[in-house]
Design an enzyme around this catalytic site. Structure first.
Site, PDB file in Angstrom:
ATOM      1  CE  LYS A  75      -3.955  -2.255   2.156  1.00  0.00           C
ATOM      2  NZ  LYS A  75      -3.418  -3.605   1.962  1.00  0.00           N
ATOM      3  CB  VAL A  79      -0.439 -11.212   6.209  1.00  0.00           C
ATOM      4  CG1 VAL A  79      -0.020 -12.475   6.916  1.00  0.00           C
ATOM      5  CG2 VAL A  79       0.785 -10.434   5.746  1.00  0.00           C
ATOM      6  CB  SER A 135      -2.729 -10.581   9.548  1.00  0.00           C
ATOM      7  OG  SER A 135      -3.435  -9.862   8.570  1.00  0.00           O
TER       8      SER A 135
END
Length: 636
Positions: free
Chosen positions: A421, A459, A462
């Site tokens: 990002k 991920v 997460s």
């Protein structure tokens, strides 16, 4: 009769002593030795009985030695499998070999007649031993099943894959006395196997598994047992099976089997993580161990998803001391309790905040870390879009504090966890992480500390990620919320992400931004549909998917490289170094320092405005800060 069966149950329910098993094995060996004599002499007493009486103790001693060497008596009889049978065969071979050696030596040296055993008797004895010793164990196992296991088959299943893995899976299921599975057949796309029987179970072609076939045989589950299956192939198989409302389970890789044996309890339901559109990255670099062993390591954000997994992996490499730093007290306590399993690990959990310079300096001064893994960050895009002060305070100012202290206290390597990002950012979170990357890059030429950045995508599993959210929504009956029908994301597992971080720390020489090949991006809408189906539900009948619109700062497509960036290869084909465009650090670095020094007095609009001035490619999307882009364009 029931009382007798109950009594036998009690006997079978107890584990047999290994010495009792050894004694029974030796008794069988002596029995077969005697029978061998009778077979050799056509069941006529044409041999000297005193010879047999003398030889039996010798055979007993040799058999005891053979079985003790192999340890065949240590296995639990009720769980007898092919490995146990193999051990018995090896033990019998040792017994026969020793007997033949003793007999031949006795003949050569013309020793006592008592040792002159006919070789034909030894061969007959060898064959009888294999048959009776192996049979005895399997007979006992079947008796145990009969008397102990009152379970009835309640689930009809198919095994997808008629190769070695499928056969092992079939045997594991059949050998488990408590299993409730009835194996109806194998599925395999190998035409040469179609219609044949393997382990007395028929093999079917995939196209034979129709709804009519499933209903006829009352099949509810399919176990996929194919080792090293491509994720795309697995996804294709799973999608086909769940379209028939079948539950799909999967056999784990061989390296996950317990002591090399597959246990039925290891066969788990297929997870969405198993359907990633790429092969998981495996890193096995001995340099990582050399890099970490004997060093003092500091991990910031140690209680988070990434930080805690980095800590777990480092804990296996023999560091001198491991410092676990996080401001989340409860999560850090949980990690501290988990780490008690590492008996020889020297570690310390510290409640600390990267935003507090005095607090951080005390930690650096006391422990003098040699390697820092900087995982502390605020990462939730919508929250940070509304809180640019906090995002900047942690992601930028906190990073500056930790990097400056790393230079002051002569840290050897500093590894920062960044994000995709940060590439052409459209939100505050990504922009603050990009500024942190730029600041670190500017330290390359002025510091002995090697600053390294790792940049990766979403991920799986997460805290706050999409999959746990979808699972919770499914548990609540839906609907699943997707921000845009075309939105895509790159995914990786937590262990993979942390392997990359450790690899970067080992190979980095300072100044690199590591990215890696994450395969194709995954459509979140398709991900949601697959999760519904894997839960045994139907979309949209059982659970619907609701399009809620892009959140502030959110992109439809993520990128791993920014405008003007390209990559160069490393020794690992999946890991690359991003070649970023040149940065005029003499101009940019003082501006970043100025933002950090004045952050407490700047308004949120001023903070974002200054960040945009430093990162021209930062264009807000679906955000209140879009008006700043218009102003900047006019000024240019």
């Amino acid at each position: 009769m029931d009382k007798i069966k109950d009594y036998i149950k009690k006997i079978f329910a107890n584990h047999s002593s290994k010495w009792l098993v050894l004694a029974i094995d030796v008794f069988i060996v002596l029995f077969t030795f005697t029978v061998s004599y009778f077979i050799r002499f056509n069941f006529e007493p044409d041999f000297k009985g005193e010879l047999l009486i003398f030889q039996l103790p010798l055979v007993a001693i040799i058999s005891i030695v053979s079985f003790l060497v192999i340890g065949s008596h240590k296995g639990i009889i009720r769980h007898t499998g092919l490995k146990d049978a193999n051990n018995i065969v090896i033990g019998v071979n040792i017994l026969a070999t020793l007997l033949i050696a003793i007999v031949l030596l006795a003949r050569k040296l013309e020793l006592i007649e008592m040792l002159n055993i006919p070789l034909s008797i030894i061969y007959i004895h060898y064959l009888l031993n294999i048959v009776l010793l192996v049979s005895a164990r399997f007979i006992f196992k079947e008796l145990y099943k009969y008397f102990i296991s009152d379970l009835k088959f309640t689930t009809n299943i198919l095994i997808y894959g008629a190769g070695n893995s499928g056969l092992i899976t079939s045997q594991a299921i059949k050998n488990d006395i408590y299993n409730k599975y009835n194996i109806v057949g194998f599925i395999d796309d190998n035409q040469s196997k179609s219609g044949k029987n393997i382990d007395m179970v028929k093999v079917y072609k995939p196209e034979s598994i129709t709804q009519e076939f499933i209903s006829k045989h009352n099949i509810t589950e399919v176990v996929v047992s194919i080792q090293k299956i491509e994720p795309a192939k697995l996804r294709e198989i799973v999608n086909d099976l769940i379209s028939h409302s079948l539950k799909v389970k999967i056999v784990p890789p061989v390296d996950k089997w317990i002591n090399g044996d597959l246990q039925v309890g290891q066969i788990k339901q297929v997870r969405i993580e198993d359907l990633l559109g790429r092969q998981p990255i495996k890193i096995n670099n001995p340099v990582i161990k050399e890099e970490i062993e004997g060093k003092t390591i500091l991990i910031t954000g140690a209680a988070g998803s990434i930080g805690s997994e980095i800590a777990r992996q480092i804990a296996t490499y023999g560091s001198k001391k491991l410092i676990l730093l996080d401001q989340a007290e409860s999560a850090l306590y949980d990690l501290q309790q988990e780490f008690k399993k590492f008996k020889n690990l020297n570690y310390q959990a510290i409640v600390g905040d990267v935003r507090l310079e005095k607090n951080m300096e005390e930690i650096f001064k006391e422990f003098r870390p040699e390697i820092v893994y900087h995982a502390a960050a605020y990462k939730h895009v919508p929250l940070m879009e509304n809180n640019p002060y906090q995002a900047s305070k942690v992601n930028l100012f906190g990073t500056k504090i930790v990097t400056d202290l790393s230079i002051k206290y002569e840290v050897d390597k500093f590894v920062m966890i960044s994000t995709d990002k940060a590439v052409n950012p459209t939100n505050v979170m990504g922009a603050t992480k990009r500024l942190a990357e730029i600041y670190i890059t500017c330290l390359k030429e002025t510091s002995k500390t090697k600053f390294i950045t790792t940049r990766f995508g979403n991920v799986l599993g997460s805290n706050g990620s999409v999959i746990p959210l979808f699972r919770k929504q499914i548990e609540n009956g839906g609907p699943l919320t997707v921000t845009h029908k075309d939105i895509t994301r790159y995914f990786m597992t937590i262990p993979e992400a942390c392997q990359l971080v450790l690899e970067a720390g080992a190979m980095g020489n300072g100044g690199e931004i590591f990215v890696f090949d994450m395969g194709e991006s995954i459509k979140i809408f398709d991900l949601a549909k697959n999760m519904i189906r894997l839960s045994g539900l139907n979309y949209p009948n059982d659970i619907d998917i609701k399009i809620v619109g892009l959140r502030p700062g959110e992109k439809i497509f993520e990128e791993l490289l920014g405008d003007g960036e390209n990559t160069t290869k490393t020794h690992h084909k999946k890991i690359m170094v991003a070649k970023v465009k040149e940065i005029d650090c003499k101009v940019v670095k003082p501006k970043i320092v100025d933002v950090c020094e004045n952050i407490d007095i700047l308004s949120k609009i001023e903070i974002v405005s200054r960040i945009k001035d430093l990162i021209p490619e930062y264009i807000s999307n679906n955000s209140e800060y879009e008006k700043l882009d218009t102003v900047l364009i006019k000024n240019k």
